[in-house]
Design an enzyme around this catalytic site. Structure first.
Site, short mmCIF file in Angstrom:
data_model
loop_
_atom_site.label_atom_id
_atom_site.label_comp_id
_atom_site.label_asym_id
_atom_site.label_seq_id
_atom_site.Cartn_x
_atom_site.Cartn_y
_atom_site.Cartn_z
N LYS A 82 0.85 -1.20 0.00
CA LYS A 82 0.00 0.00 0.00
C LYS A 82 0.88 1.25 0.00
O LYS A 82 1.84 1.32 0.75
CB LYS A 82 -0.89 0.01 1.24
CG LYS A 82 -1.83 -1.18 1.32
CD LYS A 82 -2.58 -1.23 2.64
CE LYS A 82 -1.70 -1.53 3.81
NZ LYS A 82 -2.44 -1.82 5.06
N THR A 140 -8.38 9.51 8.41
CA THR A 140 -7.96 8.30 7.68
C THR A 140 -7.64 7.15 8.65
O THR A 140 -6.91 6.23 8.31
CB THR A 140 -6.69 8.60 6.84
OG1 THR A 140 -5.69 9.16 7.70
CG2 THR A 140 -6.99 9.56 5.71
N GLY A 194 -7.91 3.81 10.26
CA GLY A 194 -8.51 2.54 9.86
C GLY A 194 -8.54 2.28 8.37
O GLY A 194 -9.23 1.36 7.92
N THR A 195 -7.77 3.04 7.59
CA THR A 195 -7.79 2.82 6.12
C THR A 195 -7.25 1.42 5.77
O THR A 195 -7.80 0.74 4.92
CB THR A 195 -6.96 3.88 5.37
OG1 THR A 195 -5.73 4.07 6.07
CG2 THR A 195 -7.67 5.19 5.24
N GLY A 196 -6.16 1.03 6.46
CA GLY A 196 -5.55 -0.27 6.16
C GLY A 196 -6.49 -1.42 6.52
O GLY A 196 -6.63 -2.39 5.76
N CYS A 197 -7.14 -1.29 7.69
CA CYS A 197 -8.10 -2.32 8.11
C CYS A 197 -9.24 -2.42 7.10
O CYS A 197 -9.64 -3.53 6.70
CB CYS A 197 -8.70 -1.98 9.48
SG CYS A 197 -7.50 -1.87 10.80
N1 ADP Z 1 -5.29 10.30 1.96
C1 ADP Z 1 -5.62 9.25 1.20
N2 ADP Z 1 -6.31 9.43 0.06
C2 ADP Z 1 -6.65 8.38 -0.73
N3 ADP Z 1 -6.31 7.10 -0.44
C3 ADP Z 1 -5.61 6.86 0.68
C4 ADP Z 1 -5.22 7.92 1.56
N4 ADP Z 1 -4.53 7.38 2.61
C5 ADP Z 1 -4.49 6.05 2.38
N5 ADP Z 1 -5.13 5.74 1.22
C6 ADP Z 1 -5.32 4.41 0.67
O1 ADP Z 1 -5.85 3.62 1.73
C7 ADP Z 1 -5.28 2.31 1.74
C8 ADP Z 1 -4.54 2.08 3.06
O2 ADP Z 1 -3.30 2.71 2.94
P1 ADP Z 1 -2.18 3.00 4.00
O3 ADP Z 1 -2.47 4.31 4.64
O4 ADP Z 1 -0.89 2.88 3.27
O5 ADP Z 1 -2.36 1.80 5.04
P2 ADP Z 1 -2.35 1.76 6.64
O6 ADP Z 1 -3.65 2.35 7.11
O7 ADP Z 1 -2.22 0.31 6.93
O8 ADP Z 1 -1.17 2.57 7.10
C9 ADP Z 1 -4.41 2.27 0.49
O9 ADP Z 1 -5.17 1.75 -0.58
C10 ADP Z 1 -4.02 3.70 0.26
O10 ADP Z 1 -3.69 3.95 -1.08
C1 LIG Z 2 -7.30 -2.74 17.09
C2 LIG Z 2 -6.58 -2.06 15.99
N1 LIG Z 2 -6.19 -2.76 14.91
C3 LIG Z 2 -5.52 -2.15 13.91
C4 LIG Z 2 -5.23 -0.80 13.97
C5 LIG Z 2 -4.46 -0.14 12.87
O1 LIG Z 2 -5.33 0.17 11.90
P1 LIG Z 2 -4.97 0.80 10.48
O2 LIG Z 2 -6.00 0.45 9.50
O3 LIG Z 2 -3.56 0.49 10.12
O4 LIG Z 2 -5.18 2.30 10.74
P2 LIG Z 2 -4.42 3.35 11.59
O5 LIG Z 2 -4.57 3.03 13.05
O6 LIG Z 2 -3.00 3.28 11.11
O7 LIG Z 2 -5.12 4.59 11.22
C6 LIG Z 2 -5.67 -0.10 15.09
N2 LIG Z 2 -5.43 1.22 15.21
N3 LIG Z 2 -6.34 -0.75 16.10
#
Ligand code: ADP
Ligand SMILES: Cc1ncc(COP(=O)(O)OP(=O)(O)O)c(N)n1
Length: 268
Positions: free
Chosen positions: A176, A208, A210-213
């Site tokens: 990602k 943003t 929880g985007t990864g989840c």
């Molecule tokens: N500001 C944003 N605008 C559009 N897409 C986003 C944005 N931030 C994250 N994404 C997308 O959301 C998904 C999760 O990305 P990321 O942030 O790298 O993961 P995580 O939440 O695990 O750190 C990916 O598909 C990424 O391209």
């Molecule tokens: C209970 C729990 N699981 C996973 C996460 C991390 O989530 P993620 O989608 O990577 O989003 P961010 O926390 O990085 O915004 C979490 N916070 N809690």
């Protein structure tokens, strides 16, 4: 009579409702798949951070997976927060014992708030034990850097990291690009033969959490519905982007959650 595809999330609870099991179940609902859970940890969390964590005992985590496997069945499985090696071992045993397929691993290590969700030093257990079982692993940039022991600044670095991660055993890798600089974000999928790029405009938002989840749960739901991996990632990206764009602005003082209540039950 309606038949539902069945999905499970093996992950931690986020009391603030934006990430973890709560985000996953909301996402499963949006895709009209039946959502189940094996809760691995209870986090006291809001949009600003994590104040405490209670890990669920490995036996109870195993048992949650056993109970739903034996009675209900699992079409696809998402794995999120696993707090330490003991938990990883219990999940590994359950995945093997119950022959769970379509495993999507989000190798959660650190929350956006900077709080550690996987005990420092236990990353190797996650890599060694679980990566070889995965249909797909979905690291973000810092997670990929740690797993592949490389630094990622450019697209070429992303490719090198993906190749390194693929050599550790997962069937497919989605790196990602959410943490990369620039106006556009690119996630890269590798299936062992080809690379596929998914690029979207970066939404300028602090909401943003929880985007990864959300992305990994959406991929899991879409796989359970029978889509190919490429289609599943494409649909999940669309869902996550829409959920970021529509994120509510009145939930908490920090990184707010996404808007999960989108109907993706007809999107194929
Ligand atoms: N500001 C944003 N605008 C559009 N897409 C986003 C944005 N931030 C994250 N994404 C997308 O959301 C998904 C999760 O990305 P990321 O942030 O790298 O993961 P995580 O939440 O695990 O750190 C990916 O598909 C990424 O391209
Ligand atoms: C209970 C729990 N699981 C996973 C996460 C991390 O989530 P993620 O989608 O990577 O989003 P961010 O926390 O990085 O915004 C979490 N916070 N809690």
């Amino acid at each position: 009579m309606k038949r539902l595809f069945k999905t499970i999330t093996i992950a931690g609870s986020d009391s603030g409702g934006g990430a973890g099991v709560q985000a996953d179940i909301k996402t499963f609902q949006a895709f009209d798949v039946y959502g189940m859970s094996a809760i691995t940890a209870i986090t006291s969390q809001n949009t600003t951070g994590v104040s405490s964590v209670m890990n669920v005992s490995p036996n109870v985590i195993y048992d949650q997976i056993a109970m739903v496997s034996k009675d209900i069945g699992i079409d696809a499985c998402k794995i999120g927060m696993l707090a330490n090696t003991e938990v990883i071992d219990a999940v590994f045993k359950a995945l093997v014992d119950f022959k769970i397929q379509n495993i999507v691993l989000d190798p959660v290590m650190v929350a956006k708030s900077g709080d550690y969700l996987l005990r420092r030093g236990d990353e190797n257990s996650l890599v060694k034990k679980l990566l070889p079982l995965c249909f797909l692993v979905t690291p973000n940039i810092p997670e990929a850097e740690l797993i592949s022991q490389t630094s990622i600044k450019t697209k070429e670095d992303m490719i090198n990291s993906i190749l390194e991660i693929k050599s550790l055993g997962p069937k497919n890798v989605l790196l990602k690009g959410g943490h990369m600089q620039g106006d556009f974000l690119t996630d890269i999928l590798y299936d062992g033969i080809d690379f596929y790029e998914f690029t979207s405009k970066k939404v300028n938002s602090k909401n943003t959490h929880g985007t990864g989840c959300t992305l990994s749960a959406a991929i899991t739901a879409s796989l359970a519905r029978g889509n190919s991996l490429y289609e599943a990632v494409k649909i999940a990206k669309k869902y996550t982007l829409e959920a970021i764009k529509k994120a509510p602005t009145n939930i908490g003082q920090g990184h707010g959650p996404l808007y999960h209540n989108l109907n993706f039950s007809k999107v194929n």
